[in-house]
Scaffold this motif. Sequence first.
Motif, PDB file in Angstrom:
ATOM      1  N   GLU A 219       1.017  -1.084   0.237  1.00 21.42           N
ATOM      2  CA  GLU A 219      -0.281   0.419  -0.411  1.00 21.42           C
ATOM      3  C   GLU A 219       1.096   1.390  -0.060  1.00 21.42           C
ATOM      4  O   GLU A 219       0.207   2.358  -0.146  1.00 21.42           O
ATOM      5  N   LYS A 220       1.977   1.034   0.352  1.00 19.74           N
ATOM      6  CA  LYS A 220       2.925   2.115   0.559  1.00 19.74           C
ATOM      7  C   LYS A 220       4.313   2.540  -0.668  1.00 19.74           C
ATOM      8  O   LYS A 220       4.270   3.663  -0.812  1.00 19.74           O
ATOM      9  N   TRP A 221       4.477   0.853  -1.004  1.00 18.75           N
ATOM     10  CA  TRP A 221       5.210   0.694  -1.710  1.00 18.75           C
ATOM     11  C   TRP A 221       5.381   0.471  -2.792  1.00 18.75           C
ATOM     12  O   TRP A 221       4.254  -0.653  -2.776  1.00 18.75           O
ATOM     13  N   LYS A 222       5.733   0.882  -4.299  1.00 20.65           N
ATOM     14  CA  LYS A 222       5.500  -0.453  -5.642  1.00 20.65           C
ATOM     15  C   LYS A 222       7.000  -0.301  -6.035  1.00 20.65           C
ATOM     16  O   LYS A 222       6.460  -1.468  -7.445  1.00 20.65           O
ATOM     17  N   ASN A 223       8.259   0.080  -5.824  1.00 22.11           N
ATOM     18  CA  ASN A 223       9.128  -0.898  -6.135  1.00 22.11           C
ATOM     19  C   ASN A 223      10.097  -0.893  -5.594  1.00 22.11           C
ATOM     20  O   ASN A 223      10.035  -1.093  -4.285  1.00 22.11           O
ATOM     21  N   ALA A 224      10.929  -2.027  -5.777  1.00 26.69           N
ATOM     22  CA  ALA A 224      12.285  -2.619  -5.782  1.00 26.69           C
ATOM     23  C   ALA A 224      12.952  -1.680  -4.625  1.00 26.69           C
ATOM     24  O   ALA A 224      13.631  -1.805  -4.265  1.00 26.69           O
ATOM     25  N   LYS A 225      13.306  -0.116  -5.583  1.00 24.59           N
ATOM     26  CA  LYS A 225      14.073   0.823  -5.224  1.00 24.59           C
ATOM     27  C   LYS A 225      13.826   1.114  -3.570  1.00 24.59           C
ATOM     28  O   LYS A 225      14.641   1.924  -3.374  1.00 24.59           O
ATOM     29  N   ASP A 226      12.552   0.867  -2.809  1.00 26.82           N
ATOM     30  CA  ASP A 226      11.962   1.141  -1.995  1.00 26.82           C
ATOM     31  C   ASP A 226      12.400   0.451  -1.236  1.00 26.82           C
ATOM     32  O   ASP A 226      12.215   0.761   0.639  1.00 26.82           O
ATOM     33  N   LEU A 227      13.028  -0.717  -1.806  1.00 27.90           N
ATOM     34  CA  LEU A 227      13.458  -1.632  -0.814  1.00 27.90           C
ATOM     35  C   LEU A 227      14.853  -1.219   0.906  1.00 27.90           C
ATOM     36  O   LEU A 227      14.227  -1.275   2.143  1.00 27.90           O
ATOM     37  N   LYS A 228      15.196  -0.741   0.368  1.00 23.91           N
ATOM     38  CA  LYS A 228      15.855   0.096   1.368  1.00 23.91           C
ATOM     39  C   LYS A 228      14.999   1.116   3.099  1.00 23.91           C
ATOM     40  O   LYS A 228      15.427   0.989   3.681  1.00 23.91           O
ATOM     41  N   LEU A 229      14.042   1.818   2.075  1.00 20.95           N
ATOM     42  CA  LEU A 229      13.266   3.146   2.942  1.00 20.95           C
ATOM     43  C   LEU A 229      12.587   1.679   3.832  1.00 20.95           C
ATOM     44  O   LEU A 229      12.190   1.858   5.218  1.00 20.95           O
ATOM     45  N   ALA A 230      11.456   0.524   2.982  1.00 27.14           N
ATOM     46  CA  ALA A 230      11.179  -0.169   4.357  1.00 27.14           C
ATOM     47  C   ALA A 230      12.367  -1.151   4.863  1.00 27.14           C
ATOM     48  O   ALA A 230      11.273  -1.210   6.527  1.00 27.14           O
ATOM     49  N   ARG A 231      13.258  -1.228   4.525  1.00 27.58           N
ATOM     50  CA  ARG A 231      14.145  -1.818   5.975  1.00 27.58           C
ATOM     51  C   ARG A 231      14.294  -0.796   6.724  1.00 27.58           C
ATOM     52  O   ARG A 231      14.649  -1.489   8.490  1.00 27.58           O
ATOM     53  N   ARG A 232      14.799  -0.102   6.343  1.00 28.59           N
ATOM     54  CA  ARG A 232      14.858   0.737   7.463  1.00 28.59           C
ATOM     55  C   ARG A 232      13.988   1.373   8.448  1.00 28.59           C
ATOM     56  O   ARG A 232      13.568   1.146   9.892  1.00 28.59           O
ATOM     57  N   ASP A 233      12.609   1.496   7.863  1.00 24.82           N
ATOM     58  CA  ASP A 233      11.159   1.502   8.705  1.00 24.82           C
ATOM     59  C   ASP A 233      10.501   0.630   9.777  1.00 24.82           C
ATOM     60  O   ASP A 233      10.275   0.829  10.617  1.00 24.82           O
ATOM     61  N   THR A 234      11.255  -1.049   9.138  1.00 26.87           N
ATOM     62  CA  THR A 234      11.470  -1.686   9.937  1.00 26.87           C
ATOM     63  C   THR A 234      11.884  -1.974  11.257  1.00 26.87           C
ATOM     64  O   THR A 234      11.426  -2.310  12.283  1.00 26.87           O
TER      65      THR A 234
END
Length: 408
Positions: A219-234
């Motif tokens: 719902e928040k991220w649609k692209n694998a380029k956002d994995l870094k943001l998701a990892r930091r968020d987690t």
Amino acid sequence: MIKKWMQSIGPGPLIAAAFIGPGTVTVCTLAGADFGYALIWAMLISVVATVVLQEMSARLGIVSQRGLSEVIKSEIKNTFFKRITILLIISAIVIGNAAYEAGNITGAVLGLESIFGNHIFELGSVSLNYFSVFIGFLAFLLLYFGNYKMLEKVLISLVILMSIAFVSTAIITKPDLTSIAKGIFSFKAPKGSLLTIIALIGTTVVPYNIFLHSALVKEKWKNAKDLKLARRDTIIAIVLGGFVSMSIIICAATINVNELNSASDLALALEPLFGDNAKYLLSIGLFSAGITSAVTAPLAAAYVATGCLGWSTNLNTKRFRLIWIVVLLLGVIFSSTSIKPILIIKFAQIANGLLLPIVAILLLWIMNKSSILGKHKNTLFNNSISFIIVIMTVFVGLKGILKVLSLI
């Protein structure tokens, strides 16, 4: 600067909000009251395990743009095993969350009652708690009228409030920092602490959060380029959640009062020692923990059921809403009346005990499939850490089942 930081926050705080529910607050209170600072290391291990599992869940959701329940349904080819797995998932998450929802609502009610007192309406042999109905109605409004962005903002605000409340309370109690450091790095289990250690891990490494995270990140991220943001968020959100849980353990250990059975007892015990402010802080924290879990549990149940059954996972569809409404309604009924769904809770505990290791194994299997994740599949390091965590989940799951069956 603050606006940009807020925009980069994803579902991580929602996952933290989900695992810091009334159950976690109670277990942490008992851990501190019974064993002092000695079991803080167990919470540390729980946080590491949760970060690893939730990072994999988030990575799966972003790269595949599917929730874990949807991926499991499509990847298990054996019809019999697929049906058994889906039945177990739905039983543990949907039925389980319906049973546990009463505890979530009750936790929020205890926070309010610590400040405002009891408000119960009695009609013959039936008693109705006004606060339970109020909490249920509030959760209904958030889920029915809210979209993902609105839910995210509300729950993040509650997580921040909860964090401030519990951490501030721990600071007020002026704990012994040397003893805390020993508790973090001792890795020793005092006599009679095994079940408490299992409970600390079991309330932090939550099966439904693994499903919920993979569904929310897309719902928040649609692209694998956002994995870094998701990892930091987690990582940031779960570490913060672990810090909050440790604060509760520290608070219960520091005040050194006998007869502590719940967080509401802890709130009352703080009043004569540290004044009204400490009691209010803890009550606000307990209310926030209850209301966030009261929202995320029905939401997770809806995502899991719709994903397993092949229905739309859109928040506004009738089927999606019907599932979370049923879960929420059952929670309100069980919480606001004298009805106690003991058999359902025991069934849910056994189902969750079975589900946790199975989900961990299935997630590890899926995370190594190039057909789903391509170059973003697990590395050797990921697999090594994950394998250790899988072994831990098997142990925790079996011990939980044996505990319910009264075999230990």
